[in-house]
Design a protein around this motif. Structure first.
Motif, short mmCIF file in Angstrom:
data_model
loop_
_atom_site.label_atom_id
_atom_site.label_comp_id
_atom_site.label_asym_id
_atom_site.label_seq_id
_atom_site.Cartn_x
_atom_site.Cartn_y
_atom_site.Cartn_z
N SER A 204 0.87 -1.30 -0.01
CA SER A 204 -0.13 0.14 -0.02
C SER A 204 0.86 1.19 0.06
CB SER A 204 -0.91 0.01 1.33
OG SER A 204 -1.82 -0.76 1.25
N GLY A 205 0.45 2.29 -0.85
CA GLY A 205 1.18 3.52 -0.68
C GLY A 205 2.14 3.74 -1.97
N LEU A 206 1.92 2.83 -2.83
CA LEU A 206 2.61 3.17 -4.21
C LEU A 206 1.94 4.02 -5.06
CD1 LEU A 206 4.31 -0.48 -5.33
CD2 LEU A 206 5.29 1.59 -4.94
N THR A 207 2.50 4.99 -5.87
CA THR A 207 1.92 5.64 -6.75
C THR A 207 2.06 4.83 -8.32
OG1 THR A 207 3.86 6.71 -7.66
CG2 THR A 207 2.97 7.92 -5.77
N ARG A 208 1.31 5.42 -9.13
CA ARG A 208 1.11 4.68 -10.39
C ARG A 208 2.39 5.13 -11.12
NH1 ARG A 208 -4.86 4.84 -12.45
NH2 ARG A 208 -5.87 4.17 -10.43
N HIS A 209 3.38 5.77 -10.62
CA HIS A 209 4.60 6.14 -11.41
C HIS A 209 5.59 4.75 -11.58
CE1 HIS A 209 3.29 10.29 -11.64
NE2 HIS A 209 3.11 10.24 -10.45
N ALA A 210 6.48 4.97 -12.46
CA ALA A 210 7.38 3.99 -12.49
C ALA A 210 8.79 4.49 -13.13
CB ALA A 210 7.07 2.80 -13.53
N VAL A 211 9.92 3.65 -12.92
CA VAL A 211 11.20 4.23 -13.04
C VAL A 211 12.01 3.16 -13.65
CG1 VAL A 211 13.41 5.47 -12.38
CG2 VAL A 211 11.12 6.36 -11.75
N ALA A 212 12.28 3.00 -14.88
CA ALA A 212 13.17 2.06 -15.44
C ALA A 212 14.55 1.99 -14.96
CB ALA A 212 13.20 2.21 -16.97
N PRO A 213 15.33 0.88 -15.11
CA PRO A 213 16.65 0.94 -14.43
C PRO A 213 17.45 1.87 -15.23
CG PRO A 213 16.28 -1.29 -15.42
CD PRO A 213 14.76 -0.42 -15.47
N THR A 214 18.56 2.32 -14.46
CA THR A 214 19.53 3.52 -15.26
C THR A 214 20.49 2.81 -15.82
OG1 THR A 214 20.17 3.91 -13.03
CG2 THR A 214 18.38 5.18 -13.89
N SER A 215 21.05 1.42 -15.43
CA SER A 215 22.11 1.02 -15.82
C SER A 215 22.11 -0.57 -16.16
CB SER A 215 23.36 1.36 -14.91
OG SER A 215 23.17 0.59 -13.69
N ARG A 216 23.30 -0.94 -16.64
CA ARG A 216 23.09 -2.33 -16.90
C ARG A 216 23.91 -3.16 -15.59
NH1 ARG A 216 23.91 -3.78 -23.07
NH2 ARG A 216 23.02 -1.75 -23.92
N ALA A 217 24.21 -2.29 -14.66
CA ALA A 217 24.73 -3.04 -13.42
C ALA A 217 23.67 -3.69 -12.44
CB ALA A 217 25.24 -1.98 -12.42
N GLU A 218 22.54 -3.88 -12.86
CA GLU A 218 21.66 -4.40 -12.44
C GLU A 218 21.80 -6.03 -12.10
OE1 GLU A 218 18.20 -3.00 -10.74
OE2 GLU A 218 19.57 -1.37 -10.89
N ALA A 219 22.23 -6.28 -13.24
CA ALA A 219 22.74 -7.94 -13.04
C ALA A 219 23.58 -8.50 -12.04
CB ALA A 219 23.48 -8.55 -14.48
N GLY A 220 24.56 -7.51 -11.44
CA GLY A 220 25.29 -7.76 -10.21
C GLY A 220 24.58 -7.50 -9.04
#
Length: 181
Positions: free
Chosen positions: A95-111
């Motif tokens: 509860s409390g999430l807005t409808r907004h979304a933000v995509a990842p900013t880098s490829r470092a997500e894999a690590g």
């Protein structure tokens, strides 16, 4: 007769314009639904960094905390003076999430896997509480495998001042929350 034909063709043009407008509205609605279908939970959580959310976890516990960091498999939350690493699979609802979304900013997500986060806690020898679907264990993370962790629990069964260490393996699939103690 000419006026009548002018009205007839004007009416046909108006009907065509209305049909084109309805098609445009329908196309926009379909594109919006298609775009929304690509949004991940992590994208919504990333948009909530710094926000206070109410999470209901799969073990029935609730957690009201600020979102500090988001990775593909986990979210870092701050509740008063404690921080919690919560696997996304352990979240039943938010509860409390807005409808907004933000995509990842880098490829470092894999690590930034759950295992990598737990290995960082293991390296720091940080005392933690590991909550599972069936209970919790207090201790230090001793080992982190690909799909599990070993927690070194403190056992007080041998009397005061003579505590022994006992190990417990916790599969990631049973993990609900790892918290600072």
């Amino acid at each position: 007769m000419r006026v009548r034909w002018d009205l007839l063709f004007a009416d046909l043009a108006a009907q065509l314009d209305a049909a084109e407008a309805a098609d445009a509205v329908q196309t926009i609605a379909e594109l919006t639904r298609a775009e929304q279908a690509t949004i991940l939970l992590t994208d919504r959580l990333r948009a909530a960094v710094g926000a206070l959310l109410d999470l209901h976890l799969v073990d029935g516990h609730g957690l009201t905390a600020e979102v500090r960091d988001v990775a593909p498999e986990w979210v870092l939350l701050a509740e008063r003076s404690r921080q919690h690493v919560v696997p996304l699979t352990a979240i039943a609802s938010i509860s409390g999430l807005t409808r907004h979304a933000v995509a990842p900013t880098s490829r470092a997500e894999a690590g930034r896997s759950l295992g990598a986060a737990l290995r960082a806690l293991m390296r720091d020898r940080a005392p933690v509480r590991v909550r599972t679907r069936s209970g919790h264990s207090d201790g230090r993370i001793a080992r982190v495998g690909r799909d599990h962790l070993d927690i070194e629990e403190l056992s007080h069964e041998q009397g005061p001042g003579r505590a022994a260490r006992e190990g417990r393996l916790v599969p990631f699939s049973a993990l609900v929350c790892v918290s600072e103690t």
